[in-house]
Design an enzyme around this catalytic site. Structure first.
Site, PDB file in Angstrom:
ATOM      1  N   TYR A 100      -6.824   3.062  -2.707  1.00 58.85           N
ATOM      2  CA  TYR A 100      -5.515   2.451  -2.444  1.00 58.85           C
ATOM      3  C   TYR A 100      -4.942   2.870  -1.092  1.00 58.85           C
ATOM      4  O   TYR A 100      -3.992   2.254  -0.607  1.00 58.85           O
ATOM      5  CB  TYR A 100      -4.509   2.832  -3.535  1.00 58.85           C
ATOM      6  CG  TYR A 100      -4.820   2.214  -4.873  1.00 58.85           C
ATOM      7  CD1 TYR A 100      -4.263   0.987  -5.221  1.00 58.85           C
ATOM      8  CD2 TYR A 100      -5.677   2.850  -5.768  1.00 58.85           C
ATOM      9  CE1 TYR A 100      -4.546   0.410  -6.453  1.00 58.85           C
ATOM     10  CE2 TYR A 100      -5.975   2.284  -6.992  1.00 58.85           C
ATOM     11  CZ  TYR A 100      -5.411   1.059  -7.332  1.00 58.85           C
ATOM     12  OH  TYR A 100      -5.703   0.489  -8.543  1.00 58.85           O
ATOM     13  N   ASN A 101      -5.462   3.936  -0.511  1.00 55.24           N
ATOM     14  CA  ASN A 101      -4.929   4.413   0.763  1.00 55.24           C
ATOM     15  C   ASN A 101      -5.982   4.437   1.864  1.00 55.24           C
ATOM     16  O   ASN A 101      -5.892   5.203   2.828  1.00 55.24           O
ATOM     17  CB  ASN A 101      -4.284   5.796   0.599  1.00 55.24           C
ATOM     18  CG  ASN A 101      -2.909   5.680  -0.052  1.00 55.24           C
ATOM     19  OD1 ASN A 101      -2.190   4.702   0.174  1.00 55.24           O
ATOM     20  ND2 ASN A 101      -2.553   6.666  -0.853  1.00 55.24           N
ATOM     21  N   ASP A 116      -1.206   6.301   4.830  1.00 56.50           N
ATOM     22  CA  ASP A 116      -0.309   6.917   3.841  1.00 56.50           C
ATOM     23  C   ASP A 116      -0.458   8.439   3.800  1.00 56.50           C
ATOM     24  O   ASP A 116      -0.931   9.002   2.811  1.00 56.50           O
ATOM     25  CB  ASP A 116      -0.583   6.298   2.457  1.00 56.50           C
ATOM     26  CG  ASP A 116       0.607   6.438   1.525  1.00 56.50           C
ATOM     27  OD1 ASP A 116       1.613   7.042   1.931  1.00 56.50           O
ATOM     28  OD2 ASP A 116       0.512   5.959   0.379  1.00 56.50           O
ATOM     29  N   SER A 170       4.364  -4.706   2.132  1.00 54.41           N
ATOM     30  CA  SER A 170       4.200  -3.971   0.883  1.00 54.41           C
ATOM     31  C   SER A 170       5.537  -3.425   0.407  1.00 54.41           C
ATOM     32  O   SER A 170       6.376  -3.006   1.192  1.00 54.41           O
ATOM     33  CB  SER A 170       3.208  -2.820   1.109  1.00 54.41           C
ATOM     34  OG  SER A 170       3.410  -1.790   0.178  1.00 54.41           O
ATOM     35  N   ASN A 227       8.939   0.749   1.828  1.00 51.56           N
ATOM     36  CA  ASN A 227       8.504  -0.621   2.081  1.00 51.56           C
ATOM     37  C   ASN A 227       7.874  -0.650   3.466  1.00 51.56           C
ATOM     38  O   ASN A 227       8.314   0.055   4.366  1.00 51.56           O
ATOM     39  CB  ASN A 227       9.686  -1.586   2.057  1.00 51.56           C
ATOM     40  CG  ASN A 227      10.365  -1.622   0.698  1.00 51.56           C
ATOM     41  OD1 ASN A 227       9.742  -1.314  -0.317  1.00 51.56           O
ATOM     42  ND2 ASN A 227      11.623  -1.977   0.673  1.00 51.56           N
ATOM     43  N   ASP A 261      -3.649  12.286  -1.198  1.00 54.16           N
ATOM     44  CA  ASP A 261      -3.481  11.077  -2.018  1.00 54.16           C
ATOM     45  C   ASP A 261      -4.569  10.077  -1.641  1.00 54.16           C
ATOM     46  O   ASP A 261      -4.340   8.869  -1.541  1.00 54.16           O
ATOM     47  CB  ASP A 261      -2.091  10.459  -1.827  1.00 54.16           C
ATOM     48  CG  ASP A 261      -1.757   9.396  -2.876  1.00 54.16           C
ATOM     49  OD1 ASP A 261      -2.413   9.374  -3.944  1.00 54.16           O
ATOM     50  OD2 ASP A 261      -0.859   8.577  -2.630  1.00 54.16           O
TER      51      ASP A 261
HETATM   52  P1  ADP Z   1       3.020   3.578  -0.115  1.00 56.34           P
HETATM   53  O1  ADP Z   1       3.633   4.937  -0.101  1.00 56.34           O
HETATM   54  O2  ADP Z   1       3.973   2.538  -0.550  1.00 56.34           O
HETATM   55  O3  ADP Z   1       1.721   3.550  -0.865  1.00 56.34           O
HETATM   56  P2  ADP Z   1       1.420   3.032   2.279  1.00 56.34           P
HETATM   57  O4  ADP Z   1       1.530   3.823   3.542  1.00 56.34           O
HETATM   58  O5  ADP Z   1       0.197   3.234   1.456  1.00 56.34           O
HETATM   59  O6  ADP Z   1       2.756   3.280   1.436  1.00 56.34           O
HETATM   60  O7  ADP Z   1       1.549   1.512   2.663  1.00 56.34           O
HETATM   61  C1  ADP Z   1       1.644   0.504   1.684  1.00 56.34           C
HETATM   62  C2  ADP Z   1       0.767  -0.683   2.066  1.00 56.34           C
HETATM   63  O8  ADP Z   1       1.201  -1.217   3.321  1.00 56.34           O
HETATM   64  C3  ADP Z   1      -0.693  -0.326   2.276  1.00 56.34           C
HETATM   65  O9  ADP Z   1      -1.401  -0.448   1.080  1.00 56.34           O
HETATM   66  C4  ADP Z   1      -1.151  -1.338   3.286  1.00 56.34           C
HETATM   67  O10 ADP Z   1      -1.505  -2.541   2.644  1.00 56.34           O
HETATM   68  C5  ADP Z   1       0.092  -1.586   4.105  1.00 56.34           C
HETATM   69  N1  ADP Z   1       0.094  -0.787   5.342  1.00 56.34           N
HETATM   70  C6  ADP Z   1       0.533   0.481   5.491  1.00 56.34           C
HETATM   71  N2  ADP Z   1       0.405   0.888   6.752  1.00 56.34           N
HETATM   72  C7  ADP Z   1      -0.132  -0.135   7.436  1.00 56.34           C
HETATM   73  C8  ADP Z   1      -0.510  -0.340   8.810  1.00 56.34           C
HETATM   74  N3  ADP Z   1      -0.346   0.623   9.720  1.00 56.34           N
HETATM   75  N4  ADP Z   1      -1.036  -1.533   9.155  1.00 56.34           N
HETATM   76  C9  ADP Z   1      -1.192  -2.504   8.225  1.00 56.34           C
HETATM   77  N5  ADP Z   1      -0.855  -2.378   6.937  1.00 56.34           N
HETATM   78  C10 ADP Z   1      -0.328  -1.215   6.531  1.00 56.34           C
HETATM   79 MN    MN Z   2      -0.191   4.059  -0.433  1.00 54.11          MN
END
Ligand code: ADP
Ligand code: MN
Length: 255
Positions: free
Chosen positions: A194-195, A209, A56, A62, A190
């Site tokens: 999406y989270n 997140d 992502s 990232n 949040d």
């Molecule tokens: P952001 O602040 O960019 O929203 P996130 O923590 O939500 O950061 O992570 C972005 C994306 O990465 C998530 O929507 C998910 O698809 C993927 N992701 C985050 N953490 C994990 C994890 N521990 N395992 C698998 N995918 C993850």
């Molecule tokens: Mn997120």
């Protein structure tokens, strides 16, 4: 396409580093030199065996896939050069755990990264399913990868559900919000489709997140909780769930 790269660990360190760092920079175009140095240190310590591709690319961070020594990892890298960090002030400066951090961008980002690790730990200890937090180093958070065969589990947003499945997931989400509030002393702040990831094996939610999650001492904690409640109800209304936000808000805080 699969892009696992061995991180050269042992011999001929400095030269291997320079070569590899250039390659990583070219291919991903996201690792700045300080971040690369941390990744190499983590590789030398055996925390990361190999870096994979990007999962992502978000506004502030990232997320990458990585191989650990015994399990798959997600590596979340906050960008130092990101311009949206002003918003972080509101969350972190009023948090009693972080009152004495210096007010420059780097330090705020490092504190934010540590805060996400601590929040994940508190959530996990309270019985909320989250990626297992492993460690942070500066702007890098390492946690358990939630997925299979290098593919992350889908977001709630992208999951197709029957009404009954949705109701079951909704109930668990509400219970997680209650556990966060009552046991972890936290509000996610949040929370939305999406989270939340969905484990397809048992159709259960996983919260992710948590960098912006705040303790209940935060002056806006209840306002954030109310917003989380509204987001969740807005999403689940399509599945026929029609709870009133005021009532759910009360239920989460009830003894
Ligand atoms: P952001 O602040 O960019 O929203 P996130 O923590 O939500 O950061 O992570 C972005 C994306 O990465 C998530 O929507 C998910 O698809 C993927 N992701 C985050 N953490 C994990 C994890 N521990 N395992 C698998 N995918 C993850
Ligand atoms: Mn997120």
């Amino acid at each position: 396409e699969k892009k696992i790269r061995r991180i050269d660990s042992a011999k001929d360190k400095s030269r291997a580093r320079e070569k590899d760092s250039e390659r990583l920079k070219v291919e991903e175009n996201v690792f700045d030199v300080p971040t690369l140095k941390i990744l190499y240190t983590l590789s030398n310590k055996g925390v990361i065996k190999a870096m994979g591709g990007a999962i992502s690319t978000g506004k502030e961070a990232n997320v990458f896939y990585a191989e650990g020594p015994d399990k798959e990892l997600a590596v979340k890298i906050y960008r130092i050069a990101s311009s949206t960090f002003k918003a972080m002030d509101a969350y972190i400066m009023k948090d009693p755990r972080f009152t004495n951090i210096r007010k420059n961008k780097r330090d705020i980002i490092f504190a934010w990264t540590r805060k996400e690790l601590q929040n994940l730990k508190r959530a996990k200890n309270a019985g909320v399913r989250v990626p297992e937090p492993i460690l942070t180093e500066k702007n890098i958070l390492i946690m358990e990868f939630m997925g299979e065969n290098e593919a992350p589990y889908p977001l709630l947003k992208n999951t197709h559900l029957e009404n009954e499945e949705a109701k079951n997931i909704f109930d668990i989400i509400v219970e997680y919000m209650r556990l966060l509030y009552k046991k972890a002393n936290l509000v996610h702040a949040d929370l939305s489709e999406y989270n939340i990831l969905i484990d397809p094996n048992n159709l259960t939610p996983i919260f992710i997140d948590m960098g912006q999650s705040v303790t209940l001492e935060h002056p806006n904690a209840r306002e954030f909780l109310y917003r989380d409640v509204q987001n969740i109800l807005r999403f689940f209304s399509r599945y026929g769930i029609k709870d009133k936000p005021e009532e759910l808000f009360k239920k989460i805080q009830a003894e």
